[in-house]
Design a protein around this motif. Structure first.
Motif, mmCIF file in Angstrom:
data_model
loop_
_atom_site.group_PDB
_atom_site.id
_atom_site.type_symbol
_atom_site.label_atom_id
_atom_site.label_comp_id
_atom_site.label_asym_id
_atom_site.label_seq_id
_atom_site.Cartn_x
_atom_site.Cartn_y
_atom_site.Cartn_z
ATOM 1 N N GLN A 90 4.397 -6.207 -5.610
ATOM 2 C CA GLN A 90 4.873 -7.321 -6.441
ATOM 3 C C GLN A 90 4.895 -6.918 -7.912
ATOM 4 O O GLN A 90 4.859 -7.760 -8.794
ATOM 5 C CB GLN A 90 3.958 -8.532 -6.253
ATOM 6 N N GLY A 93 1.008 -3.401 -10.172
ATOM 7 C CA GLY A 93 0.578 -2.060 -10.577
ATOM 8 C C GLY A 93 1.399 -1.567 -11.758
ATOM 9 O O GLY A 93 0.835 -1.093 -12.758
ATOM 10 N N LEU A 126 4.512 5.284 -8.479
ATOM 11 C CA LEU A 126 4.241 4.295 -9.523
ATOM 12 C C LEU A 126 4.409 4.895 -10.921
ATOM 13 O O LEU A 126 5.034 4.291 -11.793
ATOM 14 C CB LEU A 126 2.804 3.770 -9.344
HETATM 15 C C1 LIG Z 1 -0.807 2.505 -6.419
HETATM 16 C C2 LIG Z 1 -0.929 0.981 -6.623
HETATM 17 C C3 LIG Z 1 -1.652 0.691 -7.952
HETATM 18 C C4 LIG Z 1 0.505 0.397 -6.673
HETATM 19 O O1 LIG Z 1 0.437 -1.002 -6.973
HETATM 20 P P1 LIG Z 1 1.657 -2.017 -6.664
HETATM 21 O O2 LIG Z 1 1.390 -3.293 -7.396
HETATM 22 O O3 LIG Z 1 1.900 -2.110 -5.209
HETATM 23 O O4 LIG Z 1 2.860 -1.226 -7.344
HETATM 24 P P2 LIG Z 1 4.255 -1.867 -7.825
HETATM 25 O O5 LIG Z 1 4.613 -3.043 -6.978
HETATM 26 O O6 LIG Z 1 4.206 -2.069 -9.298
HETATM 27 O O7 LIG Z 1 5.253 -0.661 -7.486
HETATM 28 C C5 LIG Z 1 5.872 0.126 -8.480
HETATM 29 C C6 LIG Z 1 6.756 1.176 -7.802
HETATM 30 O O8 LIG Z 1 5.929 2.133 -7.109
HETATM 31 C C7 LIG Z 1 6.321 2.189 -5.739
HETATM 32 N N1 LIG Z 1 5.119 2.315 -4.890
HETATM 33 C C8 LIG Z 1 3.933 1.705 -5.059
HETATM 34 N N2 LIG Z 1 3.067 2.060 -4.059
HETATM 35 C C9 LIG Z 1 3.772 2.901 -3.243
HETATM 36 C C10 LIG Z 1 3.447 3.617 -2.038
HETATM 37 N N3 LIG Z 1 2.228 3.517 -1.470
HETATM 38 N N4 LIG Z 1 4.391 4.419 -1.508
HETATM 39 C C11 LIG Z 1 5.609 4.556 -2.082
HETATM 40 N N5 LIG Z 1 5.991 3.885 -3.213
HETATM 41 C C12 LIG Z 1 5.073 3.078 -3.774
HETATM 42 C C13 LIG Z 1 6.981 0.870 -5.464
HETATM 43 O O9 LIG Z 1 7.892 0.980 -4.380
HETATM 44 C C14 LIG Z 1 7.688 0.579 -6.758
HETATM 45 O O10 LIG Z 1 8.907 1.283 -6.800
HETATM 46 P P3 LIG Z 1 10.291 0.532 -7.166
HETATM 47 O O11 LIG Z 1 10.165 0.221 -8.637
HETATM 48 O O12 LIG Z 1 11.311 1.551 -6.863
HETATM 49 O O13 LIG Z 1 10.325 -0.686 -6.325
HETATM 50 C C15 LIG Z 1 -1.675 0.301 -5.438
HETATM 51 O O14 LIG Z 1 -1.058 0.691 -4.229
HETATM 52 C C16 LIG Z 1 -3.149 0.667 -5.374
HETATM 53 O O15 LIG Z 1 -3.959 -0.003 -5.993
HETATM 54 N N6 LIG Z 1 -3.499 1.723 -4.608
HETATM 55 C C17 LIG Z 1 -4.908 2.136 -4.398
HETATM 56 C C18 LIG Z 1 -5.614 2.617 -5.661
HETATM 57 C C19 LIG Z 1 -4.858 3.653 -6.390
HETATM 58 O O16 LIG Z 1 -4.329 4.580 -5.820
HETATM 59 N N7 LIG Z 1 -4.796 3.476 -7.716
HETATM 60 C C20 LIG Z 1 -3.948 4.304 -8.526
HETATM 61 C C21 LIG Z 1 -4.599 4.919 -9.645
HETATM 62 S S1 LIG Z 1 -3.238 5.384 -10.726
#
Ligand SMILES: CC(C)(COP(=O)(O)OP(=O)(O)OC[C@H]1O[C@@H](n2cnc3c(N)ncnc32)[C@H](O)[C@@H]1OP(=O)(O)O)[C@@H](O)C(=O)NCCC(=O)NCCS
Length: 146
Positions: A90, A93, A126
Motif C-alpha cells: 500500500q 514502505g 523498494l
Molecule cells: C520491504 C518492505 C518495507 C516493503 O514495504 P511495502 O509497504 O510493501 O512497500 P511499497 O508498497 O511501498 O512498495 C514499493 C515498491 O516495492 C515493490 N516491492 C515491495 N516489496 C516487494 C517484494 N517483496 N517483492 C517485490 N517487489 C516488492 C512494490 O511492488 C512497489 O513497486 P511498484 O512501485 O512498482 O508498485 C516490507 O516488505 C517489509 O517491511 N519487509 C520486511 C522488513 C524489511 O525487509 N525491511 C527493509 C529494510 S530497507
C-alpha cells in the motif's frame, strides 16, 4: 497516513520491532529494553515516522545520523524500516523511505544508507527506484548538497 512518532506510539512500534527482528533475523538489540533505550531518544529527536492504516500503526522507520568522518558530511542511516505483512503493498514502505530522504536533505546529509539484507528482492524493489545503489556491501543514495 504517515506522521512523526510520539512517545505514546512506543507499544505499537515495539510490536512491529519484535516482528521485524524475527523476520529480518536482526538481533542487534538482544532485549526490548536495549532497543527502547535506543528508540526513545530517536522518537524525541524526530527521527521516527509511523505509517497507519485505519488509524492502526502498521509500519515505521527509524534513522540516525552516523558519526562524521573528518572532512565528510554525515550520512543518514536508516536503521529500521518495517511494514506489517497485512499493510504491505500500500506504498507505506516507499512513503516512509521518502520521509527519511527528505529528513536527510533537510539536515544536509551527504548520503542515505540502509541497514538491511542487501540480497532481499523486496528491499531492492523498494529502494532502487529512489536511486539507491550497492556500494561496498551497503545500499546508498548519494545526495546533491547545496
Ligand atoms: C520491504 C518492505 C518495507 C516493503 O514495504 P511495502 O509497504 O510493501 O512497500 P511499497 O508498497 O511501498 O512498495 C514499493 C515498491 O516495492 C515493490 N516491492 C515491495 N516489496 C516487494 C517484494 N517483496 N517483492 C517485490 N517487489 C516488492 C512494490 O511492488 C512497489 O513497486 P511498484 O512501485 O512498482 O508498485 C516490507 O516488505 C517489509 O517491511 N519487509 C520486511 C522488513 C524489511 O525487509 N525491511 C527493509 C529494510 S530497507
Amino acid at each position: 497516513m504517515i506522521r512523526p512518532a510520539a512517545g505514546a506510539d512506543l507499544p505499537d512500534v515495539a510490536i512491529l520491532w519484535q516482528r521485524y527482528r524475527d523476520e529480518a533475523n536482526d538481533h542487534r538489540f538482544p532485549e526490548r529494553t536495549d532497543w527502547e533505550r535506543w528508540i526513545l531518544p530517536r522518537i524525541a529527536a524526530g527521527d521516527v515516522r509511523v505509517g497507519t492504516t485505519d488509524r492502526h500503526v502498521a509500519a515505521y522507520v527509524a534513522w540516525q545520523r552516523s558519526s562524521p568522518t573528518p572532512g565528510c558530511p554525515r550520512d543518514l542511516l536508516i536503521r529500521e524500516l518495517y511494514v506489517h505483512p497485512a499493510g504491505r503493498g500500500q506504498r507505506l514502505g516507499s512513503g516512509l523511505l521518502a520521509r527519511a530522504i527528505d529528513a536527510a536533505r533537510q539536515r544536509n546529509c551527504g548520503a542515505v544508507a540502509v541497514v538491511t539484507n542487501v540480497d532481499d528482492a523486496g528491499v531492492l524493489a523498494l529502494v532502487e527506484p529512489f536511486g539507491f545503489a550497492l556500494e561496498s556491501g551497503e545500499l546508498r543514495l548519494q545526495l546533491q548538497r547545496g
